[in-house]
Scaffold this active site. Structure first.
Site, PDB file in Angstrom:
ATOM      1  N   ARG A 179       0.865  -1.178   0.000  1.00 16.53           N
ATOM      2  CA  ARG A 179       0.000   0.000   0.000  1.00 16.53           C
ATOM      3  C   ARG A 179       0.898   1.223   0.000  1.00 16.53           C
ATOM      4  NH1 ARG A 179      -4.233   3.080  -1.245  1.00 16.53           N
ATOM      5  NH2 ARG A 179      -4.542   4.730   0.266  1.00 16.53           N
ATOM      6  N   SER A 216      -0.185   8.182   1.069  1.00 16.49           N
ATOM      7  CA  SER A 216       0.317   9.539   1.271  1.00 16.49           C
ATOM      8  C   SER A 216      -0.247  10.115   2.561  1.00 16.49           C
ATOM      9  CB  SER A 216      -0.049  10.438   0.092  1.00 16.49           C
ATOM     10  OG  SER A 216       0.622  10.005  -1.066  1.00 16.49           O
ATOM     11  N   GLY A 255      -1.666  16.426   1.715  1.00 14.44           N
ATOM     12  CA  GLY A 255      -2.580  17.165   0.841  1.00 14.44           C
ATOM     13  C   GLY A 255      -2.266  17.000  -0.629  1.00 14.44           C
ATOM     14  N   ARG A 256      -2.020  15.768  -1.061  1.00 21.16           N
ATOM     15  CA  ARG A 256      -1.580  15.477  -2.433  1.00 21.16           C
ATOM     16  C   ARG A 256      -0.341  16.293  -2.775  1.00 21.16           C
ATOM     17  NH1 ARG A 256      -7.138  16.116  -4.592  1.00 21.16           N
ATOM     18  NH2 ARG A 256      -8.231  14.250  -3.967  1.00 21.16           N
ATOM     19  N   THR A 307     -12.545  19.050  -4.651  1.00 15.99           N
ATOM     20  CA  THR A 307     -11.136  18.924  -4.273  1.00 15.99           C
ATOM     21  C   THR A 307     -10.190  19.357  -5.392  1.00 15.99           C
ATOM     22  OG1 THR A 307      -9.483  17.409  -3.380  1.00 15.99           O
ATOM     23  CG2 THR A 307     -11.100  16.442  -4.869  1.00 15.99           C
ATOM     24  N   ASP A 348      -3.280  16.841  -8.533  1.00 12.17           N
ATOM     25  CA  ASP A 348      -2.475  15.943  -7.698  1.00 12.17           C
ATOM     26  C   ASP A 348      -0.997  16.230  -7.947  1.00 12.17           C
ATOM     27  OD1 ASP A 348      -1.332  13.823  -6.296  1.00 12.17           O
ATOM     28  OD2 ASP A 348      -2.824  12.368  -6.980  1.00 12.17           O
ATOM     29  N   ARG A 353       1.507  14.807  -6.219  1.00 16.96           N
ATOM     30  CA  ARG A 353       2.344  13.745  -5.657  1.00 16.96           C
ATOM     31  C   ARG A 353       3.268  13.127  -6.702  1.00 16.96           C
ATOM     32  NH1 ARG A 353      -2.301  10.236  -2.903  1.00 16.96           N
ATOM     33  NH2 ARG A 353      -3.219  10.760  -4.913  1.00 16.96           N
ATOM     34  N   LYS A 409      -1.046   5.683  -9.504  1.00 15.61           N
ATOM     35  CA  LYS A 409      -0.030   4.972  -8.727  1.00 15.61           C
ATOM     36  C   LYS A 409       0.472   3.758  -9.497  1.00 15.61           C
ATOM     37  CE  LYS A 409      -1.482   6.275  -4.084  1.00 15.61           C
ATOM     38  NZ  LYS A 409      -2.029   5.813  -2.811  1.00 15.61           N
TER      39      LYS A 409
END
Length: 187
Positions: free
Chosen positions: A45, A48, A88-89, A109, A121, A123, A149
């Protein structure tokens, strides 16, 4: 990428007995929380950081539910949670709270992030491959609903996606609908 790695320590938790290591990448310190005996193809998994959800129990997201589910699942099935410090991404806590305020005004969002000058996003996942290679892991079962991901993992084969579906509540239903409808999450 230069990464400093901590020693291994025991981490007994209410979800089971784990091992833990920290991985310092520039100014961010990530964690690998894993079972004693990792299988040949462990369940992983990538989670974040979400202080408001993970630690405080915010109902605006499903982060805490996903983290707790993952820890329990991995304890039972063997594997690892890679906890990335990307609040927060990856826009940071201050901006995340500003995004929350915009959401209170009716923005979703993604719209809130755009209002603050960020993409939906921010990330990144390069460090994940480095962490997995540290453990000599080259194939995984990825516990995720996020197709980004899956696409972002390089030099490690994702042999299976394991869904992690949490029930919506009145506070996060729109958030989850936005993730599904606009970000392509597999919910």
């Amino acid at each position: 990428m230069n990464i400093n790695i901590s020693n291994e320590a025991n981490l007994p938790s209410r979800f089971g007995k784990f091992k833990i290591k920290a991985f310092k990448e520039a100014d961010k310190e990530h964690l690998a929380i894993y079972t004693q005996n990792l299988t040949d193809i462990p369940v992983v998994r990538i989670h974040s950081e979400c202080l408001t959800g993970d630690a405080i129990g915010s109902l605006k997201c499903d982060c805490r539910d996903q983290l707790e589910y993952a820890l329990d699942y991995i304890n039972k099935n063997g594997g690892m949670v890679i906890y990335l410090r990307q609040e927060g991404r990856n826009i940071g806590l201050l901006n995340k709270i500003n995004a929350y305020a915009l959401q209170d005004e009716g923005f979703n969002t993604i719209e809130a992030n755009h209002q603050l000058g960020f993409s939906a996003d921010e990330r990144t996942y390069e460090v994940v491959t480095q962490i997995l290679h540290h453990f000599n892991i080259h194939k995984i079962k990825l516990l995720t609903n996020n197709p980004d991901k899956i696409k972002s993992i390089s030099d490690v084969e994702v042999v299976e996606r394991v869904p992690i579906i949490m029930e919506a509540n009145t506070h996060n239903k729109n958030y989850l609908d936005t993730k599904k409808d606009e970000m392509g999450h597999l919910l």
